[in-house]
Design a protein around this motif. Structure first.
Motif, PDB file in Angstrom:
ATOM      1  N   SER A 184      -4.356  12.314  -6.428  1.00 47.17           N
ATOM      2  CA  SER A 184      -3.649  12.683  -5.207  1.00 47.17           C
ATOM      3  C   SER A 184      -4.473  12.296  -3.972  1.00 47.17           C
ATOM      4  CB  SER A 184      -3.361  14.183  -5.205  1.00 47.17           C
ATOM      5  OG  SER A 184      -2.725  14.562  -4.023  1.00 47.17           O
ATOM      6  N   PHE A 185      -5.767  12.579  -4.039  1.00 51.63           N
ATOM      7  CA  PHE A 185      -6.692  12.227  -2.964  1.00 51.63           C
ATOM      8  C   PHE A 185      -6.676  10.719  -2.701  1.00 51.63           C
ATOM      9  CE2 PHE A 185     -11.164  10.843  -2.186  1.00 51.63           C
ATOM     10  CZ  PHE A 185     -11.321  11.322  -0.894  1.00 51.63           C
ATOM     11  N   ALA A 187      -4.324   8.548  -3.466  1.00 53.64           N
ATOM     12  CA  ALA A 187      -3.014   8.158  -2.923  1.00 53.64           C
ATOM     13  C   ALA A 187      -2.938   8.460  -1.429  1.00 53.64           C
ATOM     14  CB  ALA A 187      -1.897   8.876  -3.678  1.00 53.64           C
ATOM     15  N   GLU A 188      -3.457   9.627  -1.025  1.00 50.40           N
ATOM     16  CA  GLU A 188      -3.448   9.988   0.394  1.00 50.40           C
ATOM     17  C   GLU A 188      -4.335   9.056   1.211  1.00 50.40           C
ATOM     18  OE1 GLU A 188      -4.314  14.135   1.027  1.00 50.40           O
ATOM     19  OE2 GLU A 188      -2.825  14.747  -0.468  1.00 50.40           O
ATOM     20  N   ILE A 189      -5.497   8.728   0.677  1.00 46.06           N
ATOM     21  CA  ILE A 189      -6.398   7.815   1.377  1.00 46.06           C
ATOM     22  C   ILE A 189      -5.759   6.446   1.527  1.00 46.06           C
ATOM     23  CG2 ILE A 189      -8.535   6.477   1.105  1.00 46.06           C
ATOM     24  CD1 ILE A 189      -9.847   8.955   0.009  1.00 46.06           C
ATOM     25  N   SER A 190      -5.130   5.969   0.473  1.00 39.39           N
ATOM     26  CA  SER A 190      -4.477   4.663   0.504  1.00 39.39           C
ATOM     27  C   SER A 190      -3.382   4.626   1.573  1.00 39.39           C
ATOM     28  CB  SER A 190      -3.888   4.352  -0.869  1.00 39.39           C
ATOM     29  OG  SER A 190      -3.250   3.106  -0.859  1.00 39.39           O
ATOM     30  N   SER A 191      -2.586   5.679   1.617  1.00 38.89           N
ATOM     31  CA  SER A 191      -1.511   5.768   2.610  1.00 38.89           C
ATOM     32  C   SER A 191      -2.081   5.809   4.028  1.00 38.89           C
ATOM     33  CB  SER A 191      -0.670   7.009   2.342  1.00 38.89           C
ATOM     34  OG  SER A 191       0.341   7.127   3.305  1.00 38.89           O
ATOM     35  N   ALA A 192      -3.108   6.627   4.232  1.00 38.22           N
ATOM     36  CA  ALA A 192      -3.724   6.741   5.559  1.00 38.22           C
ATOM     37  C   ALA A 192      -4.368   5.421   5.978  1.00 38.22           C
ATOM     38  CB  ALA A 192      -4.763   7.859   5.565  1.00 38.22           C
ATOM     39  N   THR A 193      -4.969   4.730   5.032  1.00 35.62           N
ATOM     40  CA  THR A 193      -5.597   3.440   5.328  1.00 35.62           C
ATOM     41  C   THR A 193      -4.549   2.423   5.745  1.00 35.62           C
ATOM     42  OG1 THR A 193      -7.386   3.883   3.763  1.00 35.62           O
ATOM     43  CG2 THR A 193      -7.022   1.587   4.354  1.00 35.62           C
ATOM     44  N   GLU A 237      -1.568   3.042   7.046  1.00 35.72           N
ATOM     45  CA  GLU A 237      -1.069   3.424   8.370  1.00 35.72           C
ATOM     46  C   GLU A 237      -2.040   3.011   9.468  1.00 35.72           C
ATOM     47  OE1 GLU A 237       0.080   7.560   8.686  1.00 35.72           O
ATOM     48  OE2 GLU A 237       1.021   7.473   6.713  1.00 35.72           O
TER      49      GLU A 237
END
Length: 109
Positions: free
Chosen positions: A73-74, A76-82, A84
């Motif tokens: 989950s962590f 996936a969140e980092i990938s999405s934030a990166t 963006e």
């Protein structure tokens, strides 16, 4: 904890064996065992339950599975934030690149 250990744990889940998981990653069993043991020591809980005896296999513990899910989950969140952040900070250059490609395509027609 990182992608290599996560992959090793997924291999244990898939094959039911630390040995087979290590082999699938082209890693010596002794190295895989040391890595898992070191992480378990650092975390303070067991990631993998190893049954005693040759050929008995291994399974991911409930705590190990929960930790792996949190890690995934962590990531996936980092990938999405990166993604963006990249879009926000490089939007001008992305648009410039698209325009250049459009011009080149028009020239080649």
């Amino acid at each position: 904890f990182g992608p290599g250990i996560a992959d090793l744990m997924r291999g244990v889940d898939r094959y039911g064996s630390l040995l087979k998981a290590a082999e699938s990653m082209h890693m010596a069993y002794s190295k895989a065992w040391k890595i898992i043991h070191k992480v378990e020591e650092s975390l303070g809980f067991q990631l993998i339950f190893r049954q005693v005896g040759r050929g008995c296999g291994s399974t991911i513990t409930a705590e190990g599975r929960k930790f792996l899910e949190a890690y995934d989950s962590f990531i996936a969140e980092i990938s999405s934030a990166t993604q963006e952040s990249f879009q926000k900070n490089f939007a001008e250059f992305i648009e410039m690149s698209r325009n250049i490609h459009k011009i080149n395509e028009a020239k080649n027609k």
